[in-house]
Design an enzyme around this catalytic site. Structure first.
Site, PDB file in Angstrom:
ATOM      1  CG  PHE A   1      -1.986   1.067   1.116  1.00 24.02           C
ATOM      2  CD1 PHE A   1      -3.039   0.922   0.217  1.00 24.02           C
ATOM      3  CD2 PHE A   1      -1.908   2.214   1.871  1.00 24.02           C
ATOM      4  CE1 PHE A   1      -4.000   1.909   0.089  1.00 24.02           C
ATOM      5  CE2 PHE A   1      -2.870   3.212   1.753  1.00 24.02           C
ATOM      6  CZ  PHE A   1      -3.922   3.054   0.856  1.00 24.02           C
TER       7      PHE A   1
ATOM      8  CG  ASP B   1       0.096  -2.233   7.175  1.00 24.10           C
ATOM      9  OD1 ASP B   1      -0.922  -2.523   7.849  1.00 24.10           O
ATOM     10  OD2 ASP B   1       0.164  -1.217   6.468  1.00 24.10           O
TER      11      ASP B   1
ATOM     12  CE1 TYR C   1      -9.328   3.096   6.500  1.00 23.34           C
ATOM     13  CE2 TYR C   1      -8.271   4.348   8.245  1.00 23.34           C
ATOM     14  CZ  TYR C   1      -8.307   3.923   6.938  1.00 23.34           C
ATOM     15  OH  TYR C   1      -7.325   4.309   6.073  1.00 23.34           O
ATOM     16  CE  LYS C   2      -7.387  -0.547   5.160  1.00 21.56           C
ATOM     17  NZ  LYS C   2      -8.083  -0.037   3.967  1.00 21.56           N
TER      18      LYS C   2
ATOM     19  NE  ARG D   1      -9.727  -2.839  -2.967  1.00 21.29           N
ATOM     20  CZ  ARG D   1      -9.210  -2.298  -1.869  1.00 21.29           C
ATOM     21  NH1 ARG D   1      -8.050  -2.744  -1.376  1.00 21.29           N
ATOM     22  NH2 ARG D   1      -9.827  -1.326  -1.224  1.00 21.29           N
TER      23      ARG D   1
END
Lengths: 436, 436
Positions: free
Chosen positions: B134, B205, B230-231, B395
């Protein structure tokens, strides 16, 4: 003793009745039975905030979900709220962004300042600050100095001009405009000019300034600034903070916290960092949407003063409140042993007054504050080394948006009662003193 | 074509009816008419969150004011929520703290890793990562590398073991366990052992792992980790993030974001920084109280699975969902030109499946996703370079706490419809493609 005409409760109530800013207090939900004089630590809850936060949570997040990054403008929050704060501190639109915490923002701008100073003149290797600056600023500066092969030098505030004049080795002067202990306020334009005359960059922490006193960053020609969202801006506990760089610096280098929100094209997902133009590059991670939305409500409560004279009017009331407080201390507490640790000249005072407890240890400041809080008068206590020069302090902050003249009167009466009665000596107040 | 028995909607509904985890969905407020397959980008709203946030705002802040730092336990939030997340990722109590953003936390732990590596062996000057990691991780690593006189080297994931074996110059291997584009998942224990065998430190990560797949940081003997709130942890937009250091590292050096909350005695207000013992020193500024309180509600939704088998049970359902998705792609979309860009071996797959659009440009992936979203099926689109090796992607994330088997079935049907009807070619979907 008979009180002078203007130092009675009735006189204070009359001043409140005549105060054109008094309606601004209606913007807040204040708890019953509390006289809150600690807005310099945590501002109170604006009435609009609960509904706004609820809307962000249930509608924007709950219903809008990922779509709200665009449809609800989440992605613009750092800049939108930043522009609003900019109006309070003399920053033009686009110059100030909301992000992260004050400490993290200080790391960004002080790192940038250090790099700029080094690029201008590698011989400048000293970051100067005030010995009693708020500690997190000093801790961050210690780290930035070490990373850049610089040293952090701490001086008493009055010794700083001489230090600047002493040698051409100062890279950055970093000060909090209003000292968190004493409430002493620096003249931003004068001190910035002193720093520049000495060849140093000027970085201001506005933690106790933004929303409390008029600030004009561009007018003072400052170089960098950071500030806090949860004090006079009423953004809520742990609210996001802000940072500003003068446009002459904003595009130079990139600050080390080079996260994706500071990238020139964050949603292109390229592997290499290209800083965004201007202040946008001082963003790092994903914006704290809920916290920034609450902060926006808080900032709005200050902007609501604009039709009533804005920061100048708020400042005038703030000075009147602190002048009243000082006069009442002299009238009611002359024999208490408490000293006034804040400058008597209002031009050198922020929006708080700190009272020093006697150096002889006859009064336990922590216990006094606990006893005051038990009576509903909320200020706070800050330990010093206990000497007359750096006494333990009772701090009282005045937020002209919601603090009334009668609140000041009542606080002094309660403090006088607590001292006269000796109730602070009760075990329930003394017991916790060791915790501080 | 007749669907196999287990690939009908009725079969999917039957699987939901028999799913022991199905009641966990009741923890969430899901919008009507939305089939949400984007929890890998932003998790949905837990039912408990709105009331909890309201309580924090109106009671803890509004009524408790400054007192709530102690009385409401605000000061303990980073550690309390951190301990809860620790249960999901194999960290012992006190080892993991919640703070700041993922990017900021990565800066902290990668800086620490770089310093430790340099202290161990100054010749190790390379930080290795995956080319398609990312981007914010790569941007931060670029900055940390520059600050430490190191270089950041990017490789395809399959080339990394050979790179590690090539020379004894790698200081840190930094990977996101589940790749945000492909959904490919690394075996944490194996890769960590490879890094250690090469003399490098291993930093993970967990943005797409925490709450999605079982993680055992201590079991894998990892060195550092960060992750996102927040995922899959459902903490809300811009929720605070977390970081972890193995206890053998936590007390070494201090990380550069040395704010007051990481001080050994933050409320003594001393001018010099003394890092707190252990992971506490990875805190920096004042905790984001509202955001952390919302995050705690989100983490609680994952912990609610503990009596039902915990992360292992969630993982089993996640695999079943992605297996179903892949089988349905093969059944319904065999002639669509879409490719499956996620490993077919579930052991190498996180909790998402990415579909590549044809390299010949015959399908505009952005427009297809817009058309899907208009029909209430929310996934997301990530551009690649458009080649078969790095296609533009659709996705789809599966969050076993709330994603049902029928949701997977319905998503595929809608996608097939959107492609067959050609409705994605409508101007309202195409128009925005250039924005991406």
């Amino acid at each position: 003793m008979t009180a002078p005409q203007n130092l009675t409760r009735a006189a204070c109530a009359a001043r409140d009745a005549a105060d054109p800013l008094a309606p601004l207090r209606e913007q807040f939900d204040l708890p019953a039975g509390v006289n809150y004089l600690d807005g310099n630590s945590l501002g109170v809850l604006p009435r609009a905030t609960a509904a706004r936060v609820q809307d962000v949570v249930t509608q924007e997040w709950g219903q809008g979900l990922i779509r709200s990054w665009n449809s609800a403008g989440w992605i613009d929050l750092p800049r939108r709220v930043g522009d609003k704060i900019g109006r309070l501190v003399g920053a033009a639109p686009g110059e100030l962004v909301v992000a992260d915490s004050t400490s993290v923002n200080l790391f960004k701008v002080l790192s940038a300042a250090a790099r700029i100073a080094q690029a201008n003149d590698p011989a400048r290797r000293v970051i100067v600050s005030e010995r009693s600056n708020f500690p997190t600023d000093l801790y961050i500066a210690e780290s930035v100095a070490a990373q850049h092969g610089m040293v952090l030098e701490l001086h008493e505030i009055d010794a700083i001009p001489a230090r600047l004049a002493q040698a051409a080795d100062v890279a950055v002067l970093m000060l909090t405009q209003v000292n968190y202990r004493s409430g002493r306020m620096a003249d931003m334009a004068t001190v910035t000019a002193q720093a520049h005359a000495a060849g140093a960059l000027m970085l201001w922490d506005l933690a106790h300034s933004a929303g409390a006193v008029p600030v004009d960053l561009n007018g003072a020609n400052a170089d960098f600034a950071v500030g806090c969202g949860y004090k006079y801006l009423n953004g809520g506990p742990g609210a996001p903070a802000f940072c500003w760089a003068h446009p002459r610096h904003a595009d130079r280098f990139w600050q080390p916290l080079s996260g994706w929100m500071g990238h020139a094209a964050p949603f292109v997902f390229e592997p290499g960092y290209r800083p965004a133009p201007g202040m946008q590059r001082y963003l790092c991670g994903t914006p704290q949407v809920i916290g920034m939305s609450a902060l926006e409500c808080g900032v709005n409560t200050v902007l609501a003063a604009e039709p009533l004279g804005g920061m100048a009017a708020l400042r005038a009331k703030s000075v009147a409140l602190s002048e009243l407080f000082i006069a009442l201390v002299r009238q009611e507490l002359a024999h208490s042993g408490l000293s006034i640790h804040t400058p008597l000249d209002p031009a050198q005072r922020g929006s708080q007054v700190s009272l020093g407890v006697p150096a002889d240890g006859s009064v336990d400041g922590y216990a006094v504050m606990q006893a005051l809080i038990a009576r509903g008068v909320i200020g706070d206590y800050r330990a010093g080394d206990g000497t007359a020069a750096e006494p333990h302090l009772l701090r009282f902050g005045f937020t002209p948006l919601y603090t009334r003249f009668v609140d000041v009167f009542d606080a002094i009466q309660t403090l006088a009662d607590v001292l006269a009665s000796g109730e602070w000596r009760e075990a329930r107040f003394m017991a916790k003193a060791a915790v501080t």
